[in-house]
Design a protein around this motif. Sequence first.
Motif, PDB file in Angstrom:
ATOM      1  N   LEU A  36      27.839  51.178  -8.804  1.00  0.00           N
ATOM      2  CA  LEU A  36      27.025  52.171  -8.113  1.00  0.00           C
ATOM      3  C   LEU A  36      25.619  52.198  -8.715  1.00  0.00           C
ATOM      4  N   TYR A  37      24.615  52.141  -7.874  1.00  0.00           N
ATOM      5  CA  TYR A  37      23.183  52.141  -8.200  1.00  0.00           C
ATOM      6  C   TYR A  37      22.692  50.835  -8.819  1.00  0.00           C
ATOM      7  N   GLU A  38      23.558  49.852  -8.952  1.00  0.00           N
ATOM      8  CA  GLU A  38      23.104  48.544  -9.438  1.00  0.00           C
ATOM      9  C   GLU A  38      22.193  47.926  -8.385  1.00  0.00           C
ATOM     10  N   SER A  39      21.147  47.269  -8.845  1.00  0.00           N
ATOM     11  CA  SER A  39      20.146  46.731  -7.935  1.00  0.00           C
ATOM     12  C   SER A  39      19.746  45.319  -8.355  1.00  0.00           C
ATOM     13  N   VAL A  40      19.570  44.465  -7.357  1.00  0.00           N
ATOM     14  CA  VAL A  40      19.105  43.099  -7.595  1.00  0.00           C
ATOM     15  C   VAL A  40      17.879  42.879  -6.715  1.00  0.00           C
ATOM     16  N   LYS A  41      16.771  42.518  -7.349  1.00  0.00           N
ATOM     17  CA  LYS A  41      15.529  42.269  -6.607  1.00  0.00           C
ATOM     18  C   LYS A  41      15.615  40.884  -5.963  1.00  0.00           C
ATOM     19  N   LEU A  42      15.435  40.839  -4.653  1.00  0.00           N
ATOM     20  CA  LEU A  42      15.485  39.576  -3.925  1.00  0.00           C
ATOM     21  C   LEU A  42      14.107  39.115  -3.455  1.00  0.00           C
ATOM     22  N   PHE A  48      18.812  44.408  -3.105  1.00  0.00           N
ATOM     23  CA  PHE A  48      20.185  44.786  -2.805  1.00  0.00           C
ATOM     24  C   PHE A  48      20.501  45.886  -3.805  1.00  0.00           C
ATOM     25  N   THR A  49      20.751  47.093  -3.330  1.00  0.00           N
ATOM     26  CA  THR A  49      21.021  48.238  -4.199  1.00  0.00           C
ATOM     27  C   THR A  49      22.207  49.005  -3.631  1.00  0.00           C
ATOM     28  N   TYR A  50      23.279  49.092  -4.392  1.00  0.00           N
ATOM     29  CA  TYR A  50      24.473  49.799  -3.923  1.00  0.00           C
ATOM     30  C   TYR A  50      24.313  51.300  -4.117  1.00  0.00           C
ATOM     31  N   VAL A  51      24.320  52.021  -2.995  1.00  0.00           N
ATOM     32  CA  VAL A  51      24.301  53.485  -3.007  1.00  0.00           C
ATOM     33  C   VAL A  51      25.352  54.001  -2.026  1.00  0.00           C
ATOM     34  N   ARG A  52      25.717  55.245  -2.210  1.00  0.00           N
ATOM     35  CA  ARG A  52      26.678  55.898  -1.324  1.00  0.00           C
ATOM     36  C   ARG A  52      25.958  56.958  -0.506  1.00  0.00           C
ATOM     37  N   ASN A  53      26.267  56.988   0.764  1.00  0.00           N
ATOM     38  CA  ASN A  53      25.678  57.981   1.664  1.00  0.00           C
ATOM     39  C   ASN A  53      26.798  58.867   2.182  1.00  0.00           C
ATOM     40  N   TYR A  54      26.796  60.116   1.753  1.00  0.00           N
ATOM     41  CA  TYR A  54      27.808  61.075   2.191  1.00  0.00           C
ATOM     42  C   TYR A  54      27.388  61.798   3.473  1.00  0.00           C
ATOM     43  N   GLY A  55      26.173  61.554   3.913  1.00  0.00           N
ATOM     44  CA  GLY A  55      25.664  62.207   5.110  1.00  0.00           C
ATOM     45  C   GLY A  55      25.507  61.227   6.250  1.00  0.00           C
ATOM     46  N   ALA A  56      24.486  61.471   7.062  1.00  0.00           N
ATOM     47  CA  ALA A  56      24.176  60.584   8.185  1.00  0.00           C
ATOM     48  C   ALA A  56      22.849  59.893   7.874  1.00  0.00           C
ATOM     49  N   ALA A  57      22.100  59.559   8.895  1.00  0.00           N
ATOM     50  CA  ALA A  57      20.827  58.866   8.718  1.00  0.00           C
ATOM     51  C   ALA A  57      19.941  59.604   7.717  1.00  0.00           C
ATOM     52  N   PHE A  58      19.346  58.860   6.801  1.00  0.00           N
ATOM     53  CA  PHE A  58      18.468  59.399   5.762  1.00  0.00           C
ATOM     54  C   PHE A  58      19.189  60.441   4.900  1.00  0.00           C
ATOM     55  N   SER A  59      20.504  60.290   4.760  1.00  0.00           N
ATOM     56  CA  SER A  59      21.367  61.192   3.976  1.00  0.00           C
ATOM     57  C   SER A  59      21.379  62.620   4.526  1.00  0.00           C
ATOM     58  N   VAL A 121      29.532  56.322   3.211  1.00  0.00           N
ATOM     59  CA  VAL A 121      29.120  55.047   3.784  1.00  0.00           C
ATOM     60  C   VAL A 121      28.447  54.227   2.694  1.00  0.00           C
ATOM     61  N   VAL A 122      28.800  52.961   2.612  1.00  0.00           N
ATOM     62  CA  VAL A 122      28.209  52.042   1.644  1.00  0.00           C
ATOM     63  C   VAL A 122      26.881  51.539   2.206  1.00  0.00           C
ATOM     64  N   ASP A 123      25.796  51.807   1.482  1.00  0.00           N
ATOM     65  CA  ASP A 123      24.469  51.321   1.855  1.00  0.00           C
ATOM     66  C   ASP A 123      23.971  50.390   0.764  1.00  0.00           C
ATOM     67  N   PHE A 124      23.163  49.403   1.144  1.00  0.00           N
ATOM     68  CA  PHE A 124      22.725  48.430   0.141  1.00  0.00           C
ATOM     69  C   PHE A 124      21.425  47.712   0.471  1.00  0.00           C
ATOM     70  N   LEU A 125      20.906  47.842   1.650  1.00  0.00           N
ATOM     71  CA  LEU A 125      19.644  47.189   2.009  1.00  0.00           C
ATOM     72  C   LEU A 125      18.503  48.130   1.646  1.00  0.00           C
ATOM     73  N   ASP A 126      17.721  47.747   0.661  1.00  0.00           N
ATOM     74  CA  ASP A 126      16.699  48.625   0.089  1.00  0.00           C
ATOM     75  C   ASP A 126      15.323  47.982   0.241  1.00  0.00           C
ATOM     76  N   PHE A 127      14.569  48.423   1.251  1.00  0.00           N
ATOM     77  CA  PHE A 127      13.206  47.940   1.466  1.00  0.00           C
ATOM     78  C   PHE A 127      12.226  48.931   0.850  1.00  0.00           C
ATOM     79  N   TYR A 128      11.139  48.414   0.295  1.00  0.00           N
ATOM     80  CA  TYR A 128      10.170  49.289  -0.352  1.00  0.00           C
ATOM     81  C   TYR A 128       8.785  48.655  -0.343  1.00  0.00           C
ATOM     82  N   TRP A 129       7.802  49.485  -0.605  1.00  0.00           N
ATOM     83  CA  TRP A 129       6.425  49.034  -0.772  1.00  0.00           C
ATOM     84  C   TRP A 129       5.869  49.769  -1.978  1.00  0.00           C
ATOM     85  N   ASN A 130       5.431  49.016  -2.985  1.00  0.00           N
ATOM     86  CA  ASN A 130       4.997  49.567  -4.264  1.00  0.00           C
ATOM     87  C   ASN A 130       6.121  50.439  -4.840  1.00  0.00           C
TER      88      ASN A 130
END
Length: 168
Positions: A36-42, A48-59, A121-130
């Motif tokens: 959980l919360y482990e991240s690999v920069k691609l 790729f960052t493993y997070v859990r979403n207990y809610g819906a869109a945008f948690s 829900v298992v989420d893992f696609l982590d896009f970011y800017w700066n």
Amino acid sequence: MQLNWKESGLRWYWVVVVVFLADQLSKQWVLANFDLYESVKLLPFFNFTYVRNYGAAFSFLHDAGGWQRWLFTAVAVGFSVLLTIWLRKQPANMVRLNLAYTLVIGGALGNLVDRLMHGFVVDFLDFYWNTAHYPAFNIADAAIFIGAVLIIIDSFSASSSDDKAIKE
């Protein structure tokens, strides 16, 4: 007029299967290979960052106490049934709308299985800017988003073609 499955949008149901399998296989891979919360920069903008979403869109409603799991389960089942009924009633050559509905169904079922099996829900696609990160998501979320965009585009296309038909 009742259409048989080959003539109806149900012919597109293979998309549901592809989305569902891609989503579930990717999530199983993440669960097997990440903490959980482990991240690999691609890429410079993608992890790729493993997070859990207990809610819906945008948690949305992630901290609501657990009842939201059943609400989102009911919504996923309801929309999947409704869209399947609509697929059955429309012709197979309505490509954009059939693709849209099947993308939404496949995504909804993928996230539904997560909610029922894990409670999140298992989420893992982590896009970011700066330092600004877009909320992590998964293949099911992407399919639902693309399907929704196609439905919106189709609604404008259909209304403009209806307008042309009325004017002629």
